[in-house]
Design a protein around this motif. Structure first.
Motif, PDB file in Angstrom:
ATOM      1  N   MET A  46       0.853  -1.170   0.000  1.00 21.44           N
ATOM      2  CA  MET A  46       0.000   0.000   0.000  1.00 21.44           C
ATOM      3  C   MET A  46       0.897   1.230   0.000  1.00 21.44           C
ATOM      4  O   MET A  46       1.828   1.329   0.778  1.00 21.44           O
ATOM      5  N   THR A  47       0.601   2.161  -0.857  1.00 22.15           N
ATOM      6  CA  THR A  47       1.354   3.409  -0.919  1.00 22.15           C
ATOM      7  C   THR A  47       0.740   4.415   0.042  1.00 22.15           C
ATOM      8  O   THR A  47      -0.469   4.625   0.044  1.00 22.15           O
ATOM      9  N   CYS A  48       1.577   5.039   0.827  1.00 19.20           N
ATOM     10  CA  CYS A  48       1.108   6.057   1.768  1.00 19.20           C
ATOM     11  C   CYS A  48       0.624   7.271   0.978  1.00 19.20           C
ATOM     12  O   CYS A  48       1.344   7.786   0.120  1.00 19.20           O
ATOM     13  N   PRO A  49      -0.588   7.753   1.238  1.00 20.55           N
ATOM     14  CA  PRO A  49      -1.094   8.913   0.502  1.00 20.55           C
ATOM     15  C   PRO A  49      -0.401  10.220   0.900  1.00 20.55           C
ATOM     16  O   PRO A  49      -0.541  11.226   0.211  1.00 20.55           O
ATOM     17  N   TYR A  50       0.356  10.198   1.972  1.00 27.14           N
ATOM     18  CA  TYR A  50       1.005  11.417   2.459  1.00 27.14           C
ATOM     19  C   TYR A  50       2.443  11.548   1.966  1.00 27.14           C
ATOM     20  O   TYR A  50       2.831  12.586   1.433  1.00 27.14           O
ATOM     21  N   CYS A  51       3.249  10.467   2.137  1.00 29.46           N
ATOM     22  CA  CYS A  51       4.672  10.558   1.776  1.00 29.46           C
ATOM     23  C   CYS A  51       5.031   9.679   0.583  1.00 29.46           C
ATOM     24  O   CYS A  51       6.175   9.657   0.157  1.00 29.46           O
ATOM     25  N   GLN A  52       4.068   8.907   0.080  1.00 31.99           N
ATOM     26  CA  GLN A  52       4.233   8.026  -1.079  1.00 31.99           C
ATOM     27  C   GLN A  52       5.159   6.837  -0.826  1.00 31.99           C
ATOM     28  O   GLN A  52       5.591   6.182  -1.769  1.00 31.99           O
ATOM     29  N   ALA A  53       5.475   6.552   0.426  1.00 29.13           N
ATOM     30  CA  ALA A  53       6.314   5.399   0.761  1.00 29.13           C
ATOM     31  C   ALA A  53       5.507   4.116   0.597  1.00 29.13           C
ATOM     32  O   ALA A  53       4.299   4.094   0.831  1.00 29.13           O
ATOM     33  N   GLU A  54       6.169   3.052   0.191  1.00 26.42           N
ATOM     34  CA  GLU A  54       5.521   1.740   0.053  1.00 26.42           C
ATOM     35  C   GLU A  54       5.471   1.055   1.413  1.00 26.42           C
ATOM     36  O   GLU A  54       6.448   1.071   2.160  1.00 26.42           O
ATOM     37  N   ASN A  55       4.335   0.484   1.741  1.00 33.52           N
ATOM     38  CA  ASN A  55       4.116  -0.235   2.993  1.00 33.52           C
ATOM     39  C   ASN A  55       3.428  -1.555   2.676  1.00 33.52           C
ATOM     40  O   ASN A  55       2.826  -1.702   1.611  1.00 33.52           O
ATOM     41  N   ALA A  56       3.494  -2.490   3.600  1.00 33.40           N
ATOM     42  CA  ALA A  56       2.766  -3.751   3.439  1.00 33.40           C
ATOM     43  C   ALA A  56       1.266  -3.453   3.424  1.00 33.40           C
ATOM     44  O   ALA A  56       0.810  -2.457   3.988  1.00 33.40           O
ATOM     45  N   GLU A  57       0.497  -4.309   2.775  1.00 37.37           N
ATOM     46  CA  GLU A  57      -0.942  -4.084   2.626  1.00 37.37           C
ATOM     47  C   GLU A  57      -1.688  -4.015   3.956  1.00 37.37           C
ATOM     48  O   GLU A  57      -2.669  -3.315   4.088  1.00 37.37           O
ATOM     49  N   SER A  58      -1.240  -4.735   4.944  1.00 36.09           N
ATOM     50  CA  SER A  58      -1.999  -4.848   6.186  1.00 36.09           C
ATOM     51  C   SER A  58      -1.623  -3.826   7.256  1.00 36.09           C
ATOM     52  O   SER A  58      -2.168  -3.859   8.350  1.00 36.09           O
ATOM     53  N   VAL A  59      -0.697  -2.920   6.959  1.00 33.15           N
ATOM     54  CA  VAL A  59      -0.260  -1.976   7.989  1.00 33.15           C
ATOM     55  C   VAL A  59      -1.318  -0.918   8.260  1.00 33.15           C
ATOM     56  O   VAL A  59      -2.120  -0.573   7.398  1.00 33.15           O
ATOM     57  N   LEU A  60      -1.317  -0.429   9.493  1.00 31.69           N
ATOM     58  CA  LEU A  60      -2.255   0.619   9.895  1.00 31.69           C
ATOM     59  C   LEU A  60      -1.598   1.991   9.882  1.00 31.69           C
ATOM     60  O   LEU A  60      -2.271   3.014   9.729  1.00 31.69           O
ATOM     61  N   VAL A  61      -0.255   2.010  10.053  1.00 32.69           N
ATOM     62  CA  VAL A  61       0.496   3.256  10.138  1.00 32.69           C
ATOM     63  C   VAL A  61       1.672   3.172   9.177  1.00 32.69           C
ATOM     64  O   VAL A  61       2.337   2.134   9.077  1.00 32.69           O
ATOM     65  N   CYS A  62       1.948   4.247   8.476  1.00 29.38           N
ATOM     66  CA  CYS A  62       3.064   4.283   7.541  1.00 29.38           C
ATOM     67  C   CYS A  62       4.392   4.140   8.293  1.00 29.38           C
ATOM     68  O   CYS A  62       4.633   4.827   9.291  1.00 29.38           O
ATOM     69  N   ALA A  63       5.255   3.270   7.799  1.00 29.55           N
ATOM     70  CA  ALA A  63       6.564   3.046   8.430  1.00 29.55           C
ATOM     71  C   ALA A  63       7.487   4.236   8.239  1.00 29.55           C
ATOM     72  O   ALA A  63       8.403   4.450   9.022  1.00 29.55           O
ATOM     73  N   SER A  64       7.230   5.051   7.227  1.00 22.90           N
ATOM     74  CA  SER A  64       8.101   6.172   6.932  1.00 22.90           C
ATOM     75  C   SER A  64       7.708   7.454   7.667  1.00 22.90           C
ATOM     76  O   SER A  64       8.530   8.069   8.333  1.00 22.90           O
TER      77      SER A  64
END
Length: 65
Positions: free
Chosen positions: A1-19
């Motif tokens: 899943m791409t974070c809509p705020y910083c565009q970082a790639e995250n796993a599909e099931s995450v609730l919070v962006c790792a970046s």
């Protein structure tokens, strides 16, 4: 899943962006609502296409008279 705020790639099931640590979870109710709206949109597009075909057929019949 791409974070809509910083565009970082995250796993599909995450609730919070790792970046950027922002909440990126989408509630299941919103996903269900989106799916329902997409289904309705597709139905309306099909109905519109049928209506356009009917109008075109009527216009062709009028021209051939």
């Amino acid at each position: 899943m791409t974070c809509p705020y910083c565009q970082a790639e995250n796993a599909e099931s995450v609730l919070v962006c790792a970046s950027c640590s922002r909440d990126i979870a989408v509630p299941a109710t919103l996903i269900a609502e989106r799916d329902d709206l997409l289904r309705k949109r597709d139905q309306l597009r099909d109905e519109l296409a049928r209506a356009r075909d009917e109008v075109e057929a009527i216009m062709l019949r009028r021209k051939s008279r």
